[in-house]
Design an enzyme around this catalytic site. Structure first.
Site, PDB file in Angstrom:
ATOM      1  N   ARG A 189      30.535  21.558  37.168  1.00  0.00           N
ATOM      2  CA  ARG A 189      29.645  21.258  36.052  1.00  0.00           C
ATOM      3  C   ARG A 189      28.449  20.400  36.505  1.00  0.00           C
ATOM      4  NH1 ARG A 189      32.784  24.593  35.055  1.00  0.00           N
ATOM      5  NH2 ARG A 189      33.695  25.150  33.059  1.00  0.00           N
ATOM      6  N   SER A 243      16.368   7.471  43.921  1.00  0.00           N
ATOM      7  CA  SER A 243      17.200   7.277  45.105  1.00  0.00           C
ATOM      8  C   SER A 243      18.658   7.559  44.787  1.00  0.00           C
ATOM      9  CB  SER A 243      17.074   5.840  45.615  1.00  0.00           C
ATOM     10  OG  SER A 243      17.901   5.658  46.752  1.00  0.00           O
ATOM     11  N   GLU A 279      26.090  22.757  37.989  1.00  0.00           N
ATOM     12  CA  GLU A 279      25.432  23.491  36.903  1.00  0.00           C
ATOM     13  C   GLU A 279      24.330  22.650  36.256  1.00  0.00           C
ATOM     14  OE1 GLU A 279      28.040  25.852  34.389  1.00  0.00           O
ATOM     15  OE2 GLU A 279      27.014  25.087  32.623  1.00  0.00           O
TER      16      GLU A 279
END
Lengths: 146, 146, 146, 146, 146, 146, 146, 146, 146, 146
Positions: E87, E113, E90
């Site tokens: 996920r 960063s 994704e």
């Protein structure tokens, strides 16, 4: 990377002129493999060489500039699918480690340069079937220690 | 694929015996590159060749059977990371299409065989730095039409 | 390729001896980056260098032979996942073409050698945060025409 | 990602004006490598810088807006095929772990920034062949604990 | 990269001790996500932190040295297959460009960063189903010009 | 997948209108990250939202239909090369397993939804350098047994 | 590689003429599979064959030149997604090693040529469902020793 | 996937017994290619077949159970490196689309089954060099409409 | 592979006509999933079906020919990035081996056909949130022995 | 990821006990597909379920702890080579976009959950050959706007 547009233009012009790469070798004073590399934009010609080539092929001078630029090199997919080109991949896969062993034994830790490098193709007549003879000559570069 | 266990055994035995591949070339009557290919299990030896090799290296006869088997060929990753071996990949990437052009012009549609094929390495002395000379000779195979 | 077993042995010995690579630089008379490359089997030591190194680390002489062999080079995955190493991949992705442009303008068509090549790391004190300074020096190799 | 269209426009204009990147360095007051990065849309110029650049190249002001946008960065295939650019990939493959070892020993756990970062190219005359000197300077960023 | 052997040892010890990461957070004075990163060898502990951790888990002091080393970071395949981890891939695929757009509009050309960076996980009670709240805080790093 | 043509149209219109995503947030009553997702065709607008957006940007109503369609989602290469977007990949590589550990400990076996999900970006002023704060909130979905 | 433009032209002309490949087999005196290979530019026709083909399809003579050129071969992605073509990939994955075992036992170390090679497709009526019969005949090429 | 351990056991036993696959074909009443597929765990034997095979090879009955299990199928890398097996990949790359064209013309939209499928290898004597003849027979499966 | 041009034409026509796939199901007498497959050129229509479809959508008869051709099948990248489609990849990754186990236990060694195959989608009302119900029915194909 | 060691232990124990997954379904009160997922460590059992399973299989209680842990999910290569599992990949490749179209038309922009998800396999007797019936039921998750 994909084959540059200029390549097709050059190959068609060469076909129409009925010239072989061996003919161009005589005109340019450069090896035919190197000239084919210029066709595929894998090598850069000098102004003089580009002019000779463009004239021989009957093309407009406008192509000279492109042929003298420093190209982005490397063509085709990660693993080539064309059977002729694949055989060189196969040679690297099958004989790469043996070649490394032999070159290191003869020269020490280093590589054969692919830049200070020449490549020739010859046709060897053979009653059992003609043979393709390829000769590579690359400067040995020893690893520098510092 | 990864480097077979027997390869290290053979290379160590060769080192301990102080033999070069050129020495083995004389003993087996086969080219040193081919012998290195046997070391890496990329080529299969005859019983006679395996016996000569195992004896020369001072190894037990038990290795003969493995050396005469028909190996699964191809070593290393899809794109080699070793700089010496990578240069052959680079030659294929940069000069693959030019080579295809030249071979087809000289021979027609077909390939250079990587099976009916020999491969030699020579050291060329050169004041600007020694050169690695590699000679490939492969039978031309024209595409059959049917 | 994966990290060789000998690397961990060398790193642990170095840790136990309380030696830095800068210390080893003084002992071997070679740059610390090059010595770290020997640790990871990316560079091959001479007998003399290997002996000095093994002694400094308090290891058995048995490791000398391995350190003088010519290693298969290249470590890690195709795209590195370690953030420190990835940054060099990123530099190649982002600044590769600009570097090509500048090098070609200054030198012509060719490459910076990664073989006739040195690599140094320095720590630059900076009030806004210390900086890593990396200096690469590689021989320019012009493309040979033939 | 592929090379942006504007890159060719800029490179051609530069060629026609007979300007080197070193010339542009003087005009813009920025390093030539950074300017080449702007050409390839890997760095974004300020309005002022873009105006100076476009004027120097004799281009229409319409290009200013594109040069000041924040580009999507990263060019070329996963593993570069161009030999000049590949050498930087090779350096990362061969010397990545040694560099990590040295940087960590000097600085602790962290990375060299590729953002707070400068990159210079110099030509070093050398009787054995000129050398490409590349200097990278990146801020060390220690891993934050929380 | 694969999950280090020490990770399982640490997770089992934690399970046997009946400790949660929240418990360890109190003992070490570090966030539970950071501590889990130490478990997976993605972050390096100080001697003090490693000692506290090893003691809390009832393990031998021998593990302290490994936990303070600077690990090679990055775990799992190029595209993760575990649904929970995927996920995040994704989110990067779907929201990566929108995030870039927003961050650039607010901050200019640069990055968040991932080194000067913290990461927290909270459980938010919700009558329609509890929610996972993840908070990332990374220093903005503007691209340096030079 | 590549960036849709409409994205550039929307971004240019926004630039010409001098609108920020924060401005659009006020006009649409939706979060700026979500609106940026609509720009990149990663989220679908309602008719009402699309109408408001198109009007705010001074575009023809013809774009409304495209913005309300259900897009194919996911942009960019398998591993992103843009440094800003890559950092999210790096976070997934480095902190993916630790996050999995913490989420599972708090919630059990399941995932954080990337669908019933919100994403916010804030600028946190910090004397040591401003920070990007990203807040993700996704519904926890426990694995169903059956 | 992608399907050449000429392929669609040839297939449409064939459809409009109401010709089957079996019809073309009679006209050209070549096997239908080979002719389909010419359609997809995987095989090169002689002038005579190209002329016969172009006439049979009612096309302009301009296509003759392209059909006689030596094409770059290999079509489609690394792993084919089309179910019909994938089944050949699956046969190679599942039966590749068994085939190697049987061919080597019968012939020794070598390969079946894919160049000196023919390929036929027949329809076998079968009450339980018609069957596709594919016959491959390739010259055995023994590995040359040298 | 990698070659199962049992494969080597079976091949060694067969070698020691001096049996060919053709011999096993007579003993089992199954085709030699299918039997080789059982050796490589690409096909599952019945109890009866496994018993006959294990007895013929002089192995312990303990192997029967493994040979009757339903194996995970598919061996070797995505693109095979072994030259013999690669040729089948090459045939799929070069002749895949032509085969699709011919099969569809003869049968309609559907595939040749690789499950209801047989595969035979024969040696054809030929004065110009023996030929490998491979015959595949797969049930045609038309796409079901619903 | 990329989404065919005709797909957008068909989807737009369907939208303009205000037709759902359920409406088309009634007109063609074919399941809506199959019809959507025709839209994406993953299934081939008969002349009759194509005519009905083109008429229903108010398109020119010129599209009939394309819809009856036998398409090259398979769309999208190796690992899909669209979240809806990815879930089917995830199901294959997570439940592929369990499904293999169950199917083999019930049926023996073989596969579920994806050709003699139907696929239905239903909406199941559920107070806790509607559910997508997908029913696949594929003929079991046992491995043939020979 | 590779198949966990425990999987083989469980499958062997099940075989030795002569139990089918349908038998285990009765014992555990869970669907056989879910139980097979526990075998492959793709689902986590409760203490109660793990105890019942381990007892039914006649295994030591030591396995209970492993079966209740939250596993790293996803098995096998990026593109599966096993024909049975590949067919699910093929269904995703061929029918993925049509499924997306139908699900979106019925439900709006969102996905079928693979977490709040059940999966059943049934054997359908059919005179033309038995059929595998697979039923998936996943909660529809609409994209949240924010």
């Amino acid at each position: 990377m994909s084959i540059p547009n200029i390549t097709e233009t050059l190959l068609n012009a060469k076909k129409n002129k009925g010239l072989s790469f061996a003919d161009l070798e005589k005109i340019l004073g450069r090896d035919e493999v190197w000239i084919a590399s210029v066709f595929y934009r894998q090598a850069s010609a000098s102004d003089e060489e580009a002019k000779l080539l463009v004239e021989a092929l009957g093309l407009e001078p406008i192509y000279i500039q492109e042929l003298t630029g420093y190209p982005v090199k490397g063509l085709g997919p990660v693993v080539p699918t064309d059977p002729l080109i694949y055989r060189f991949y196969e040679i690297m896969q099958v004989y790469g480690f043996p070649l490394k062993e032999i070159i290191q034994e003869k020269f020490g830790d280093g590589i054969m340069s692919a830049i200070d490098f020449t490549l020739d193709v010859e046709k060897e007549a053979d009653p059992k079937g003609d043979r393709v003879k390829i000769t590579m000559s690359g400067k040995f570069l020893p690893y520098k220690k510092w």
